[in-house]
Each structure stands twice: as C-alpha cells, then as structure tokens.
Design an enzyme around this catalytic site. Structure first.
Site, PDB file in Angstrom:
ATOM      1  N   GLY A 249      29.218  14.837 -94.223  1.00 20.16           N
ATOM      2  CA  GLY A 249      28.979  16.094 -93.541  1.00 20.16           C
ATOM      3  C   GLY A 249      27.609  16.692 -93.778  1.00 20.16           C
ATOM      4  N   GLY A 293      27.644  10.163 -92.685  1.00 30.29           N
ATOM      5  CA  GLY A 293      27.732   9.486 -91.387  1.00 30.29           C
ATOM      6  C   GLY A 293      26.516   9.850 -90.564  1.00 30.29           C
ATOM      7  N   TYR A 335      32.264  20.135 -78.240  1.00 30.11           N
ATOM      8  CA  TYR A 335      32.160  21.300 -79.110  1.00 30.11           C
ATOM      9  C   TYR A 335      30.834  22.050 -79.017  1.00 30.11           C
ATOM     10  CZ  TYR A 335      31.680  17.139 -82.236  1.00 30.11           C
ATOM     11  OH  TYR A 335      31.418  15.921 -82.772  1.00 30.11           O
ATOM     12  N   CYS A 362      32.495  13.938 -63.196  1.00 30.32           N
ATOM     13  CA  CYS A 362      33.169  14.933 -62.357  1.00 30.32           C
ATOM     14  C   CYS A 362      33.879  15.985 -63.192  1.00 30.32           C
ATOM     15  CB  CYS A 362      34.156  14.244 -61.423  1.00 30.32           C
ATOM     16  SG  CYS A 362      33.301  13.209 -60.263  1.00 30.32           S
ATOM     17  N   TYR A 391      27.758   9.660 -83.227  1.00 26.56           N
ATOM     18  CA  TYR A 391      28.832  10.137 -82.355  1.00 26.56           C
ATOM     19  C   TYR A 391      28.440  10.178 -80.878  1.00 26.56           C
ATOM     20  CZ  TYR A 391      30.435  11.388 -86.987  1.00 26.56           C
ATOM     21  OH  TYR A 391      30.785  11.329 -88.316  1.00 26.56           O
TER      22      TYR A 391
HETATM   23  C1  LIG Z   1      33.637  12.131 -90.411  1.00 26.04           C
HETATM   24  C2  LIG Z   1      33.767  11.897 -91.841  1.00 26.04           C
HETATM   25  C3  LIG Z   1      32.632  11.647 -92.606  1.00 26.04           C
HETATM   26  C4  LIG Z   1      31.234  11.686 -92.054  1.00 26.04           C
HETATM   27  O1  LIG Z   1      30.881  12.919 -91.540  1.00 26.04           O
HETATM   28  P1  LIG Z   1      29.376  13.175 -91.091  1.00 26.04           P
HETATM   29  O2  LIG Z   1      29.346  14.573 -90.616  1.00 26.04           O
HETATM   30  O3  LIG Z   1      29.085  12.210 -89.984  1.00 26.04           O
HETATM   31  O4  LIG Z   1      28.515  12.909 -92.270  1.00 26.04           O
HETATM   32  C5  LIG Z   1      32.820  11.345 -93.943  1.00 26.04           C
HETATM   33  N1  LIG Z   1      34.054  11.303 -94.492  1.00 26.04           N
HETATM   34  C6  LIG Z   1      35.169  11.539 -93.777  1.00 26.04           C
HETATM   35  C7  LIG Z   1      36.481  11.466 -94.425  1.00 26.04           C
HETATM   36  C8  LIG Z   1      35.066  11.852 -92.439  1.00 26.04           C
HETATM   37  O5  LIG Z   1      36.175  12.099 -91.728  1.00 26.04           O
END
Ligand SMILES: *Cc1c(COP(=O)(O)O)cnc(C)c1O
Length: 441
Positions: A249, A293, A335, A362, A391
């Site tokens: 995150g 991620g 979102y 559409c 994403y």
């Molecule tokens: C989605 C997710 C991540 C990665 O989140 P990012 O915002 O892309 O860094 C890491 N761990 C878990 C469990 C997730 O669901």
C-alpha cells in the site's frame, strides 16, 4: 516537466521520450492502446526496498504483490531482483511457475481460497499461505492430511486501522472481508487453533491496512497494535511470531498532487519503530515482510492512446475520445482515480485548453481524465497517460469485446514485446456455437 520521473524527456521536435525511446515511434510500431514499461524503474524500486532493509540489518522479505501487474516477464524481473511474490489465484501462481519463480518465495493470499487453489499451492510446495478465515483452516487441514505434508502459514489480522484513503481500497479496518479481527478475539482463537498444529506451521501475523498510503506512521500504528497483541499472546500462550508481515500500500505519484515519501524512508521509519517496540520485549525480533504492489510497477508504466473523436459542448465541456478506456484502465471509473497525461507528439506546445478525456466504452462513466489542461488536441495525436503500470493491465476486461492491448518492456534502449496484442479472434476463442434443437440456422 509534469512528472518528476527521470525517464520522461522531450526531444527537440517535441516528442515525448520514455525510457530513452520515442513514444510516437512506439505507438506506430505497436499500435495503440499499448502498455509501455521502463524496466529500469521496476528494478530500481525493487532494489530500493531490498537495500533499505539490508541497511537496517534485519531479516526480511520483500514480496511483490503480483496482482498489481502479473505477467511471465514481470515475474522474471521480480525473480532476478531477489523479490518474493504474493499470488491470489491459480493463474497468478501458474504465471509465477511459468517464470520459474522460486517456489519457497511464493506466498498465497485470498479471502476465499478454493480447494484447488490450496491444493495447487501444496503440490508446488510454495513458501507460505496467508490464512484469512476459519473455513480456510478446515480446508487446509484436510488437504495437508490428504497430501501428508506441512505448510507454513501466517494469519491475516485486521488491526482496526483506518488508513486515509478511498473506502474501496481500505482493508485494515474492523469491518472488512479480509482477515481475523483482533478486537473481537477471532484472531486469538485462530492462533490457539494453529499454535501447536502438526501440519499447519504458524509463523506469524499479517496485516494490510490499505493502499496509496503516503505516511510511514500508518504502518507504524498497525505495527504497534500487532506488537501489543504479540506481547499479550506471549505472556498468555507462549506464542512467538517469527514473521511480521505489514502488507503493501505504499503510495505512488499518479498526479502532481501526490507526494509519496521515498521508498527507503518508509522502510527506515517502519523498521526503526519496530526495533523500538521490541527493545523491551521478552521475545525475539521477527523477520519483517512487506508486500509492495503499485510502488514497484505503478510509475514504471505508461499507456499510449490515439486521439479520435472530439466533441465541444459549448459552456459545458470538451470531450476528447481515445481508442481505449475503462477496458484497459478501470481505475478512474471504479474509484475515481486520477491521472496525468502528455501529448506524446506535441509535448512542448504551450497553448492550453481544458478538456476531458473519454474512453470508447459504452458507459458514460468511462472517462479517463476530467477537466485537464492540455495542448490543443487533434485526431491522430498520441496521448501518453502516466503512472498506469499498476492495476491497468491486470484489471483489463473485455468489455465491449475490446481485445486487450499489448505490453512492451524497454530496457537499455531496447523495446521488447512481452504480451502480444489480443486479436478479436482471441476474444471469441472460447465461444462455442449453440446448437438449438429443431433449428438448422
Ligand atoms: C493489494 C495488496 C497489496 C499491494 O497493495 P499496493 O497498494 O499495490 O501496494 C499487498 N498486500 C495485500 C494483502 C494486498 O491485498
């Protein structure tokens, strides 16, 4: 320049260069829409996390959350950079296996892992399963019995932290479909069920408090909550966590309003805080795992589109439509995610107008960017939307039966196709002819 990204440049004839290559040339060569990645940015982000942990001299794993962008080529890069990875489905696991990713560094997530997903994880001897709920414990027990083997696990808990982010990507709070609640005692019950299990080897705790988080203190707050429980579980049950996984995150820069702190600062601040908590602990310091991620791939990718129809509704809005949209990037529609873009063939022009960039699906909600200031656009212009590396491709759909765009990797001045563009024949390849009774048309 719009973005602080060092690999974005404009040459003398006003073309946008990305990863040292002319994006207008790339649009011609691969067609549009197309996802383009600068592999050096991916590698630098992996190294930034790993080196920051090494500097802190703690045991760690940096697991790339592959849902952000999962392709065989990406798994190869993650492997080369010494990352671990998270997978959430059979196909994500399969993708990693196809890249010969070391199985012991694969972790499986999911709030409703199926029997076949768990079985695939067991048969391939992956490193760890992150257990989400009681149903999964029962399933896993049965399957491990059947295969006569053991599995390392973490239990996913919700620390009750609300990260300041969009509700849809807020997952660490109490009311969540993910994980065991700490507050109501379900996490402790799971712990007691697994603590001395002969097949399920409980290594520690996992939490993921949300996404696009810009401060280290959110992670530190979660760690503090977990530390409190670990202390009490040590005293009450003698439980020692060998692993503490703080999830992903880490925020990235989508637009100039986003100001993420540098990767090494996140790591340094989090580890320092953890060391402080553990200073007085009667139990050893755990291995620290994290799961970035978007912060690995987000800013490493751009999407190239071609401008088509334009519609000026006086006193209301000027719509400029591109040849992609929510089928290749659903985040704005899903979102309200915001992006910035550059006119790739006209990047240095100064006359500006306010326009909204529409996709071609559409749905009225298929807008990529609203009310942004750009050089005057004309049909045929190439638009580069920035920071689409996470994403985008991974959430692409076939809505309106659009074929998915290709993915191109660029490194050391060489561009290479790593996912080919789908054809419309690809889109219908699993369709079967319906033979209805009493009709021969
Ligand atoms: C989605 C997710 C991540 C990665 O989140 P990012 O915002 O892309 O860094 C890491 N761990 C878990 C469990 C997730 O669901």
């Amino acid at each position: 320049m719009l973005m602080g990204n060092h690999t974005i440049q404009i040459n003398e004839n006003g073309h946008l260069f990305f990863a040292g290559m002319d994006t207008v040339m790339l649009a011609e060569k691969y067609g549009t829409p197309a996802y383009i990645y600068d592999v050096s940015i991916i590698r630098n982000n992996c190294r930034a996390f790993i080196n920051a942990f090494k500097k802190q001299q703690v045991a760690f794993q940096v697991a790339y959350a592959s849902k952000a962008f999962s392709t065989i080529a990406m798994m190869q890069v993650a492997k080369q950079e010494g990352m671990s990875i998270d997978v959430v489905s059979e196909a994500e696991l399969y993708t990693a296996l196809q890249a010969n990713f070391p199985v012991e560094r694969i972790h499986m997530h999911g709030n409703n892992k199926s029997e076949s997903e768990l079985e695939m994880a067991i048969e391939n001897h992956i490193g760890c399963i992150v257990i989400d709920n009681f149903h999964e414990i029962t399933l896993l027990e049965c399957l491990l019995e059947k295969h006569d083997c053991q599995m390392d696990v973490l239990i996913r808990v919700t620390p009750g932290i609300e990260s300041k982010t969009h509700a849809y990507i807020m997952t660490g709070n109490e009311d969540s479909k993910f994980g065991f609640s700490l507050k109501n005692g379900q996490a402790e019950r799971a712990l007691l069920q697994l603590q001395h299990h002969e097949r399920i080897k409980l290594k520690g705790l996992h939490c993921h408090i949300g996404s696009q988080i810009f401060e280290a203190d959110r992670f530190i707050l979660a760690a503090e909550v977990l530390y409190g429980y670990l202390q009490s579980w040590y005293e009450k049950h003698g439980f020692i966590a060998e692993v503490l996984n703080l999830g992903g995150g880490f925020g990235i820069r989508y637009t100039s309003d986003d100001h993420p702190i540098p990767i090494p600062v996140y790591v340094e601040e989090i580890v320092k805080a953890l060391k402080q908590y553990w200073q007085e602990a009667a139990f050893p310091f755990p291995e620290i795992w994290i799961e970035p991620g978007r912060s690995i791939v987000g800013e490493a990718g751009i999407t190239l589109y071609t401008v088509g129809a334009m519609k000026d509704i006086p006193d209301i809005r000027k719509y400029v439509a591109v040849d992609g949209g929510m089928a290749d990037n659903i985040r704005p529609a899903l979102y309200g995610a915001e992006y910035e873009c550059i006119v790739a063939n006209n990047a240095d022009q100064n006359d500006r107008e306010v326009v909204s960039i529409a996709g071609k699906c559409c749905e009225s909600g298929d807008m990529l960017m609203k009310d942004i200031s750009l050089p005057t656009l004309k049909p045929g212009d190439v638009l580069a939307v920035l920071s689409t590396g996470a994403y985008g491709y991974s959430m692409a759909s076939h809505y309106n039966r659009f074929a998915n765009p290709p993915v191109v990797f660029i490194e050391n001045g060489v561009d290479q196709l790593v996912v080919r563009r789908e054809t419309y024949q690809d889109v219908v390849r699993n369709d079967l002819i319906y033979r209805s009774i009493n009709r021969d048309d």
